[in-house]
Scaffold this motif. Structure first.
Motif, PDB file in Angstrom:
ATOM      1  N   SER A 199      48.792  38.392  36.778  1.00  0.00           N
ATOM      2  CA  SER A 199      48.423  39.235  36.134  1.00  0.00           C
ATOM      3  C   SER A 199      49.986  39.696  35.550  1.00  0.00           C
ATOM      4  N   ASN A 200      51.348  39.619  36.038  1.00  0.00           N
ATOM      5  CA  ASN A 200      52.558  39.573  35.820  1.00  0.00           C
ATOM      6  C   ASN A 200      53.023  38.896  34.722  1.00  0.00           C
ATOM      7  N   TYR A 201      51.698  37.838  34.421  1.00  0.00           N
ATOM      8  CA  TYR A 201      52.593  37.360  32.498  1.00  0.00           C
ATOM      9  C   TYR A 201      51.752  37.600  31.943  1.00  0.00           C
ATOM     10  N   VAL A 202      50.330  37.819  31.812  1.00  0.00           N
ATOM     11  CA  VAL A 202      49.705  39.115  31.082  1.00  0.00           C
ATOM     12  C   VAL A 202      49.793  40.284  30.572  1.00  0.00           C
ATOM     13  N   LYS A 203      50.580  41.216  31.685  1.00  0.00           N
ATOM     14  CA  LYS A 203      51.381  42.210  30.836  1.00  0.00           C
ATOM     15  C   LYS A 203      52.502  42.003  30.707  1.00  0.00           C
ATOM     16  N   LYS A 204      53.078  41.088  30.155  1.00  0.00           N
ATOM     17  CA  LYS A 204      54.473  40.938  29.654  1.00  0.00           C
ATOM     18  C   LYS A 204      53.276  40.990  27.869  1.00  0.00           C
ATOM     19  N   LEU A 205      53.794  41.553  27.064  1.00  0.00           N
ATOM     20  CA  LEU A 205      53.266  41.412  25.399  1.00  0.00           C
ATOM     21  C   LEU A 205      54.182  40.205  25.115  1.00  0.00           C
ATOM     22  N   VAL A 206      55.286  39.714  25.225  1.00  0.00           N
ATOM     23  CA  VAL A 206      55.579  38.274  24.381  1.00  0.00           C
ATOM     24  C   VAL A 206      54.463  36.868  25.052  1.00  0.00           C
ATOM     25  N   PRO A 262      51.882  33.872  25.858  1.00  0.00           N
ATOM     26  CA  PRO A 262      50.925  33.831  24.935  1.00  0.00           C
ATOM     27  C   PRO A 262      49.408  33.708  26.170  1.00  0.00           C
ATOM     28  N   THR A 263      48.882  34.347  26.148  1.00  0.00           N
ATOM     29  CA  THR A 263      47.899  34.581  27.224  1.00  0.00           C
ATOM     30  C   THR A 263      47.019  33.684  27.314  1.00  0.00           C
ATOM     31  N   GLU A 264      47.095  32.492  26.043  1.00  0.00           N
ATOM     32  CA  GLU A 264      45.714  31.473  25.977  1.00  0.00           C
ATOM     33  C   GLU A 264      46.214  29.815  26.498  1.00  0.00           C
ATOM     34  N   VAL A 265      48.137  30.639  26.818  1.00  0.00           N
ATOM     35  CA  VAL A 265      48.134  29.343  27.778  1.00  0.00           C
ATOM     36  C   VAL A 265      47.894  28.998  28.629  1.00  0.00           C
ATOM     37  N   LEU A 266      47.065  29.889  29.836  1.00  0.00           N
ATOM     38  CA  LEU A 266      46.691  30.636  31.108  1.00  0.00           C
ATOM     39  C   LEU A 266      44.964  29.498  31.208  1.00  0.00           C
ATOM     40  N   GLY A 287      36.048  37.763  33.683  1.00  0.00           N
ATOM     41  CA  GLY A 287      36.900  37.158  34.695  1.00  0.00           C
ATOM     42  C   GLY A 287      37.603  38.428  34.691  1.00  0.00           C
ATOM     43  N   ALA A 288      38.172  38.580  33.869  1.00  0.00           N
ATOM     44  CA  ALA A 288      39.514  39.453  33.456  1.00  0.00           C
ATOM     45  C   ALA A 288      38.735  41.177  33.650  1.00  0.00           C
ATOM     46  N   TYR A 289      37.163  41.407  33.240  1.00  0.00           N
ATOM     47  CA  TYR A 289      36.976  42.206  33.235  1.00  0.00           C
ATOM     48  C   TYR A 289      35.937  42.831  33.832  1.00  0.00           C
ATOM     49  N   PHE A 290      35.501  41.697  34.248  1.00  0.00           N
ATOM     50  CA  PHE A 290      33.973  42.131  36.029  1.00  0.00           C
ATOM     51  C   PHE A 290      34.803  40.781  36.699  1.00  0.00           C
ATOM     52  N   ARG A 291      35.014  41.346  38.176  1.00  0.00           N
ATOM     53  CA  ARG A 291      35.223  40.537  39.267  1.00  0.00           C
ATOM     54  C   ARG A 291      34.165  39.786  39.566  1.00  0.00           C
ATOM     55  N   ASP A 292      32.811  40.322  38.824  1.00  0.00           N
ATOM     56  CA  ASP A 292      31.763  39.189  40.229  1.00  0.00           C
ATOM     57  C   ASP A 292      31.822  38.584  38.987  1.00  0.00           C
ATOM     58  N   ARG A 333      39.611  37.989  20.574  1.00  0.00           N
ATOM     59  CA  ARG A 333      39.538  39.456  20.273  1.00  0.00           C
ATOM     60  C   ARG A 333      39.336  40.210  21.802  1.00  0.00           C
ATOM     61  N   VAL A 334      38.695  39.567  23.700  1.00  0.00           N
ATOM     62  CA  VAL A 334      39.051  40.660  23.773  1.00  0.00           C
ATOM     63  C   VAL A 334      40.555  40.948  24.690  1.00  0.00           C
ATOM     64  N   ARG A 335      41.796  40.304  24.446  1.00  0.00           N
ATOM     65  CA  ARG A 335      42.820  39.914  25.857  1.00  0.00           C
ATOM     66  C   ARG A 335      43.530  41.036  25.129  1.00  0.00           C
ATOM     67  N   GLY A 336      43.901  41.644  23.761  1.00  0.00           N
ATOM     68  CA  GLY A 336      44.240  43.025  23.760  1.00  0.00           C
ATOM     69  C   GLY A 336      44.062  43.924  25.400  1.00  0.00           C
ATOM     70  N   GLY A 337      42.749  44.118  25.362  1.00  0.00           N
ATOM     71  CA  GLY A 337      42.941  45.025  26.782  1.00  0.00           C
ATOM     72  C   GLY A 337      42.955  44.556  28.211  1.00  0.00           C
ATOM     73  N   PHE A 338      43.536  43.055  28.239  1.00  0.00           N
ATOM     74  CA  PHE A 338      43.433  42.768  29.748  1.00  0.00           C
ATOM     75  C   PHE A 338      44.743  43.130  30.700  1.00  0.00           C
ATOM     76  N   ALA A 339      46.495  43.564  29.292  1.00  0.00           N
ATOM     77  CA  ALA A 339      46.498  44.379  30.881  1.00  0.00           C
ATOM     78  C   ALA A 339      45.884  45.627  31.402  1.00  0.00           C
ATOM     79  N   ASP A 340      45.335  46.308  30.382  1.00  0.00           N
ATOM     80  CA  ASP A 340      44.704  47.189  31.277  1.00  0.00           C
ATOM     81  C   ASP A 340      44.274  47.568  32.159  1.00  0.00           C
ATOM     82  N   VAL A 341      43.088  46.291  32.032  1.00  0.00           N
ATOM     83  CA  VAL A 341      41.926  46.359  33.132  1.00  0.00           C
ATOM     84  C   VAL A 341      42.635  45.881  34.378  1.00  0.00           C
TER      85      VAL A 341
END
Length: 234
Positions: free
Chosen positions: A68-75, A77-81, A140-145, A225-233
């Motif tokens: 999450s510490n990487y995801v919250k950084k705007l610079v 690229p989350t697709e690397v994970l 998985g970013a949005y739903f823990r289950d 499409r949905v990665r824009g909301g990763f940092a919020d959740v």
């Protein structure tokens, strides 16, 4: 050093357990005259694909939360994970197949020349795993289950695939249902190239390859499409 050793030790221990259960207790075989060593190598070839499949998807369910510490950084690229998960599992599987080839040479059962096409045969499976990894990472970013659901499905897909038993052990009217499993076609292709078993029909390979490409496109599209909301959740 222990981490590097575990790359070899983990699949070896898993191989020993499954060989004992299915080779000595249940006495499963891919051929009537197959000895225990050949059975173990045949089983190992399928377990390596299942390991790549399971490792990528199970880790994808929590990869965004774990980083999450990487995801919250705007610079960043989350697709690397998700891609890093697939790459790591591919390296582990590649080492395993190298071990199989060396073992076959030492046992005076060298693989045929078709083994050079092994990396090419794994390409559709790699695309399939990558697409599913992106999908599961997004959900998985949005739903823990999602993690618990994925763990259950991985066990189900393992036992509903020809990884632990030959397809010929099933009734003919049931075999075509196993083709819906993303492990079935790759496992059959790998064993055909390594051990000379029958190769799946060309039509099935083409259909699987097309489905893998579509799955990759859908998975990457959903993730972007949905990665824009990763940092919020997170």
């Amino acid at each position: 050093m222990l981490g590097r050793l575990w790359v070899f030790l983990a699949p070896f221990l898993m191989l020993m357990v499954y060989t004992f259960v299915f080779g000595h207790i249940l006495r499963a075989r891919w051929g009537a005259a197959q000895d225990n060593t050949s059975f173990a190598l045949t089983l190992f070839a399928g377990l390596l694909l299942n390991g790549m499949f399971g490792e990528s998807l199970s880790r994808a369910a929590v990869v965004m939360h774990n980083h999450s510490n990487y995801v919250k950084k705007l610079v960043f690229p989350t697709e690397v994970l998700p891609l890093s998960l697939v790459a790591a599992s591919l390296v582990n599987s590649g080492i395993g197949y190298l071990i199989i080839v060396v073992a076959m040479l030492l046992l005076n059962h060298p693989p045929g020349l078709w083994v050079v096409f092994l990396p090419l045969s794994l390409l559709p499976f790699l695309l399939c795993v990558t697409g599913l990894t992106f999908m599961i990472a997004a959900f998985g970013a949005y739903f823990r289950d999602v993690n618990q659901i994925v763990q259950f499905l991985l066990v189900l897909l393992l036992f509903l695939s020809p990884v632990l038993y030959p397809m010929t052990s099933l009734p003919e009217d049931v075999r075509h249902y196993l083709l819906l499993n993303p492990l079935t076609i790759p496992v059959e292709m790998v064993r055909a190239l390594l051990f000379g078993t029958p190769m799946p029909p060309t039509a099935q390979i083409a259909a699987y390859s097309l489905a893998s490409v579509l799955l990759l496109i859908c998975g990457v599209w959903l993730f972007l499409r949905v990665r824009g909301g990763f940092a919020d959740v997170l």
